[in-house]
Design an enzyme around this catalytic site. Structure first.
Site, PDB file in Angstrom:
ATOM      1  CG  PHE A 229       1.482  -2.372   2.960  1.00 26.27           C
ATOM      2  CD1 PHE A 229       0.618  -1.484   2.323  1.00 26.27           C
ATOM      3  CD2 PHE A 229       1.498  -2.411   4.345  1.00 26.27           C
ATOM      4  CE1 PHE A 229      -0.195  -0.637   3.066  1.00 26.27           C
ATOM      5  CE2 PHE A 229       0.683  -1.561   5.093  1.00 26.27           C
ATOM      6  CZ  PHE A 229      -0.163  -0.673   4.459  1.00 26.27           C
TER       7      PHE A 229
ATOM      8  CB  VAL B  81      -2.900   9.091 -10.545  1.00 24.97           C
ATOM      9  CG1 VAL B  81      -2.932  10.441 -11.263  1.00 24.97           C
ATOM     10  CG2 VAL B  81      -1.841   8.188 -11.155  1.00 24.97           C
ATOM     11  CE  LYS B  82      -3.201  16.568  -4.763  1.00 26.18           C
ATOM     12  NZ  LYS B  82      -2.932  15.881  -3.508  1.00 26.18           N
TER      13      LYS B  82
ATOM     14  CB  ALA C  30      -3.924  24.231  -8.898  1.00 22.19           C
TER      15      ALA C  30
ATOM     16  CD  GLU D  59       4.669  14.085  -1.233  1.00 21.13           C
ATOM     17  OE1 GLU D  59       5.029  15.259  -1.041  1.00 21.13           O
ATOM     18  OE2 GLU D  59       3.554  13.634  -0.883  1.00 21.13           O
TER      19      GLU D  59
ATOM     20  CG  HIS E 259      -6.353  12.235   3.981  1.00 20.90           C
ATOM     21  ND1 HIS E 259      -7.337  11.923   3.083  1.00 20.90           N
ATOM     22  CD2 HIS E 259      -5.515  13.073   3.333  1.00 20.90           C
ATOM     23  CE1 HIS E 259      -7.099  12.546   1.940  1.00 20.90           C
ATOM     24  NE2 HIS E 259      -6.000  13.247   2.069  1.00 20.90           N
TER      25      HIS E 259
HETATM   26  P1  0O2 Z   1      -1.323  -8.382  -1.467  1.00 22.15           P
HETATM   27  O1  0O2 Z   1      -1.320  -9.671  -2.156  1.00 22.15           O
HETATM   28  O2  0O2 Z   1      -2.655  -8.021  -0.903  1.00 22.15           O
HETATM   29  O3  0O2 Z   1      -0.203  -8.195  -0.527  1.00 22.15           O
HETATM   30  P2  0O2 Z   1      -3.915  -1.603  -7.904  1.00 22.15           P
HETATM   31  O4  0O2 Z   1      -5.174  -2.104  -7.276  1.00 22.15           O
HETATM   32  O5  0O2 Z   1      -3.410  -2.478  -9.010  1.00 22.15           O
HETATM   33  O6  0O2 Z   1      -3.935  -0.160  -8.252  1.00 22.15           O
HETATM   34  P3  0O2 Z   1      -2.582  -2.412  -5.523  1.00 22.15           P
HETATM   35  O7  0O2 Z   1      -1.134  -2.427  -5.208  1.00 22.15           O
HETATM   36  O8  0O2 Z   1      -3.301  -3.695  -5.492  1.00 22.15           O
HETATM   37  O9  0O2 Z   1      -2.763  -1.686  -6.878  1.00 22.15           O
HETATM   38  O10 0O2 Z   1      -3.365  -1.437  -4.578  1.00 22.15           O
HETATM   39  P4  0O2 Z   1      -2.905  -0.282  -3.644  1.00 22.15           P
HETATM   40  O11 0O2 Z   1      -4.163   0.324  -3.123  1.00 22.15           O
HETATM   41  O12 0O2 Z   1      -1.886   0.599  -4.255  1.00 22.15           O
HETATM   42  O13 0O2 Z   1      -2.194  -1.065  -2.484  1.00 22.15           O
HETATM   43  C1  0O2 Z   1      -2.881  -1.907  -1.681  1.00 22.15           C
HETATM   44  C2  0O2 Z   1      -1.867  -2.961  -1.259  1.00 22.15           C
HETATM   45  O14 0O2 Z   1      -1.453  -2.658   0.062  1.00 22.15           O
HETATM   46  C3  0O2 Z   1      -2.516  -4.337  -1.252  1.00 22.15           C
HETATM   47  O15 0O2 Z   1      -1.534  -5.288  -1.564  1.00 22.15           O
HETATM   48  C4  0O2 Z   1      -2.861  -4.510   0.219  1.00 22.15           C
HETATM   49  O16 0O2 Z   1      -2.882  -5.855   0.610  1.00 22.15           O
HETATM   50  C5  0O2 Z   1      -1.721  -3.769   0.892  1.00 22.15           C
HETATM   51  N1  0O2 Z   1      -2.079  -3.336   2.226  1.00 22.15           N
HETATM   52  C6  0O2 Z   1      -2.981  -2.393   2.590  1.00 22.15           C
HETATM   53  N2  0O2 Z   1      -3.033  -2.275   3.924  1.00 22.15           N
HETATM   54  C7  0O2 Z   1      -2.135  -3.146   4.420  1.00 22.15           C
HETATM   55  C8  0O2 Z   1      -1.702  -3.460   5.742  1.00 22.15           C
HETATM   56  O17 0O2 Z   1      -2.159  -2.905   6.747  1.00 22.15           O
HETATM   57  N3  0O2 Z   1      -0.714  -4.396   5.857  1.00 22.15           N
HETATM   58  C9  0O2 Z   1      -0.161  -5.018   4.785  1.00 22.15           C
HETATM   59  N4  0O2 Z   1       0.809  -5.911   4.963  1.00 22.15           N
HETATM   60  N5  0O2 Z   1      -0.553  -4.744   3.515  1.00 22.15           N
HETATM   61  C10 0O2 Z   1      -1.526  -3.817   3.346  1.00 22.15           C
HETATM   62  P5  0O2 Z   1      -1.456  -5.962  -2.976  1.00 22.15           P
HETATM   63  O18 0O2 Z   1      -0.389  -5.275  -3.740  1.00 22.15           O
HETATM   64  O19 0O2 Z   1      -2.794  -6.021  -3.607  1.00 22.15           O
HETATM   65  O20 0O2 Z   1      -0.954  -7.375  -2.658  1.00 22.15           O
HETATM   66  P1  0O2 Z   2      -3.667  13.399  -0.685  1.00 25.32           P
HETATM   67  O1  0O2 Z   2      -3.588  12.719  -1.977  1.00 25.32           O
HETATM   68  O2  0O2 Z   2      -5.078  13.760  -0.337  1.00 25.32           O
HETATM   69  O3  0O2 Z   2      -2.931  12.698   0.403  1.00 25.32           O
HETATM   70  P2  0O2 Z   2       0.726  20.815   1.395  1.00 25.32           P
HETATM   71  O4  0O2 Z   2       0.940  22.248   1.168  1.00 25.32           O
HETATM   72  O5  0O2 Z   2       1.013  20.351   2.819  1.00 25.32           O
HETATM   73  O6  0O2 Z   2      -0.588  20.297   0.891  1.00 25.32           O
HETATM   74  P3  0O2 Z   2       3.251  20.194   0.144  1.00 25.32           P
HETATM   75  O7  0O2 Z   2       3.931  21.236   0.930  1.00 25.32           O
HETATM   76  O8  0O2 Z   2       3.333  20.231  -1.335  1.00 25.32           O
HETATM   77  O9  0O2 Z   2       1.722  20.062   0.481  1.00 25.32           O
HETATM   78  O10 0O2 Z   2       3.808  18.815   0.555  1.00 25.32           O
HETATM   79  P4  0O2 Z   2       3.845  17.956   1.853  1.00 25.32           P
HETATM   80  O11 0O2 Z   2       3.243  18.623   3.019  1.00 25.32           O
HETATM   81  O12 0O2 Z   2       5.219  17.425   1.963  1.00 25.32           O
HETATM   82  O13 0O2 Z   2       2.939  16.752   1.375  1.00 25.32           O
HETATM   83  C1  0O2 Z   2       1.591  16.843   1.235  1.00 25.32           C
HETATM   84  C2  0O2 Z   2       1.026  15.466   1.454  1.00 25.32           C
HETATM   85  O14 0O2 Z   2       1.505  14.949   2.703  1.00 25.32           O
HETATM   86  C3  0O2 Z   2      -0.475  15.510   1.605  1.00 25.32           C
HETATM   87  O15 0O2 Z   2      -1.046  15.342   0.356  1.00 25.32           O
HETATM   88  C4  0O2 Z   2      -0.755  14.323   2.500  1.00 25.32           C
HETATM   89  O16 0O2 Z   2      -0.725  13.105   1.784  1.00 25.32           O
HETATM   90  C5  0O2 Z   2       0.433  14.369   3.420  1.00 25.32           C
HETATM   91  N1  0O2 Z   2       0.174  15.247   4.562  1.00 25.32           N
HETATM   92  C6  0O2 Z   2       0.786  16.410   4.855  1.00 25.32           C
HETATM   93  N2  0O2 Z   2       0.322  16.938   5.997  1.00 25.32           N
HETATM   94  C7  0O2 Z   2      -0.629  16.096   6.457  1.00 25.32           C
HETATM   95  C8  0O2 Z   2      -1.477  16.098   7.608  1.00 25.32           C
HETATM   96  O17 0O2 Z   2      -1.477  17.009   8.450  1.00 25.32           O
HETATM   97  N3  0O2 Z   2      -2.359  15.059   7.727  1.00 25.32           N
HETATM   98  C9  0O2 Z   2      -2.393  14.034   6.816  1.00 25.32           C
HETATM   99  N4  0O2 Z   2      -3.270  13.055   7.021  1.00 25.32           N
HETATM  100  N5  0O2 Z   2      -1.618  14.026   5.711  1.00 25.32           N
HETATM  101  C10 0O2 Z   2      -0.736  15.027   5.537  1.00 25.32           C
HETATM  102  P5  0O2 Z   2      -2.497  15.900   0.012  1.00 25.32           P
HETATM  103  O18 0O2 Z   2      -2.393  17.066  -0.869  1.00 25.32           O
HETATM  104  O19 0O2 Z   2      -3.319  16.011   1.238  1.00 25.32           O
HETATM  105  O20 0O2 Z   2      -2.987  14.766  -0.929  1.00 25.32           O
END
Ligand code: 0O2
Ligand code: 0O2
Length: 209
Positions: free
Chosen positions: A40, A45-46, A55, A138, A154
């Site tokens: 999936f 957006v951050k 920053a 990314e 996280h």
């Molecule tokens: P479906 O029908 O549930 O598969 P939006 O709310 O519009 O910003 P989106 O894509 O709905 O966007 O939300 P997000 O948070 O980007 O992505 C969540 C999607 O990841 C949902 O699918 C969840 O069902 C799916 N998801 C999260 N965790 C899991 C998991 O553990 N396994 C699987 N298979 N899917 C997971 P959709 O896109 O809503 O569609």
């Molecule tokens: P978000 O949205 O909270 O996830 P950095 O200096 O490490 O912050 P860099 O070098 O620009 O960032 O990039 P990197 O390390 O390739 O990517 C950073 C992102 O990777 C993080 O985003 C996390 O999503 C994930 N990540 C990196 N290291 C870890 C870690 O130790 N644990 C977890 N859980 N995630 C990690 P942000 O900024 O945390 O944003």
């Protein structure tokens, strides 16, 4: 003064477009009845507060955040198996709707925290009414086990602001090792299932002769 709504608009558009495109790759595998390396896809957006924190901690002036913070737009692609990750990366490399700027392999080189994932930074062209705007996005590619660990770590990180008590730090390390072993076991099971299928098919073919 940054107008955040204006600044973030192309990033929001990019995340929405890329979610459709990357989910579409999964649909194509489903249509062909083959194992999809993509389980999936999610995107976000951050939040502005996180952009400002990042920053400040990296000493990035506001006028350079679009070039120096690469994950203002972020997509995540989850895979069942470790082997699927490089298949997904190959699929991304062969696309021509964006350009790959950088790849970071935290799977061969896991982070000190225990974090594992494959990061691909792309330059994505967003079409706006004022012309094309290229932005950095990314894409994090990881298994379900890696995602489980990263999600928990996280949220704990948020609570402890990176300063984990020693016992929690150790537990997270052990949990990262457990996630690694889980991935390995699943890969072995997958290999054995495929092997059993091959033996079965050979037997069937033998019977038909
Ligand atoms: P479906 O029908 O549930 O598969 P939006 O709310 O519009 O910003 P989106 O894509 O709905 O966007 O939300 P997000 O948070 O980007 O992505 C969540 C999607 O990841 C949902 O699918 C969840 O069902 C799916 N998801 C999260 N965790 C899991 C998991 O553990 N396994 C699987 N298979 N899917 C997971 P959709 O896109 O809503 O569609
Ligand atoms: P978000 O949205 O909270 O996830 P950095 O200096 O490490 O912050 P860099 O070098 O620009 O960032 O990039 P990197 O390390 O390739 O990517 C950073 C992102 O990777 C993080 O985003 C996390 O999503 C994930 N990540 C990196 N290291 C870890 C870690 O130790 N644990 C977890 N859980 N995630 C990690 P942000 O900024 O945390 O944003």
């Amino acid at each position: 003064m940054v107008n955040w709504d204006d600044f973030l608009a192309p990033y929001k558009q990019a995340v929405e477009e890329l979610k459709v495109k990357l989910k579409g790759m999964r649909t194509q595998f489903e249509r062909e009845n083959t194992h999809s390396p993509i389980e999936f896809v999610t995107g976000r957006v951050k939040p502005v507060a996180s952009i400002l924190d990042k920053a400040a901690s990296k000493n990035i002036p506001l006028e350079r955040i679009d070039q120096e913070i690469q994950d203002i737009a972020g997509l995540r692609m989850m895979c069942q198996f470790v082997d699927d990750i490089m298949k997904v990366v190959q699929l991304l490399r062969q696309r021509n709707d964006f350009e790959i700027v950088e790849e970071r392999d935290y799977i061969s080189h896991k982070k000190a925290s225990g974090y594992r994932s494959y990061h691909v930074v792309i330059r994505y062209p967003v079409q706006t009414i004022h012309g094309e705007k290229k932005i950095l996005v990314e894409i994090q590619i990881r298994t379900l086990a890696m995602n489980f660990w990263a999600t928990i770590e996280h949220s704990l990180n948020y609570k402890y602001k990176g300063q984990f008590p020693e016992d929690i730090r150790l537990r997270l390390k052990r949990a990262a090792e457990a996630a690694f072993l889980l991935d390995e076991e699943m890969s072995k099971i997958r290999f054995e299932i495929q092997e059993a299928q091959r033996v079965f098919l050979r037997k069937l073919e033998g019977q038909e002769e």
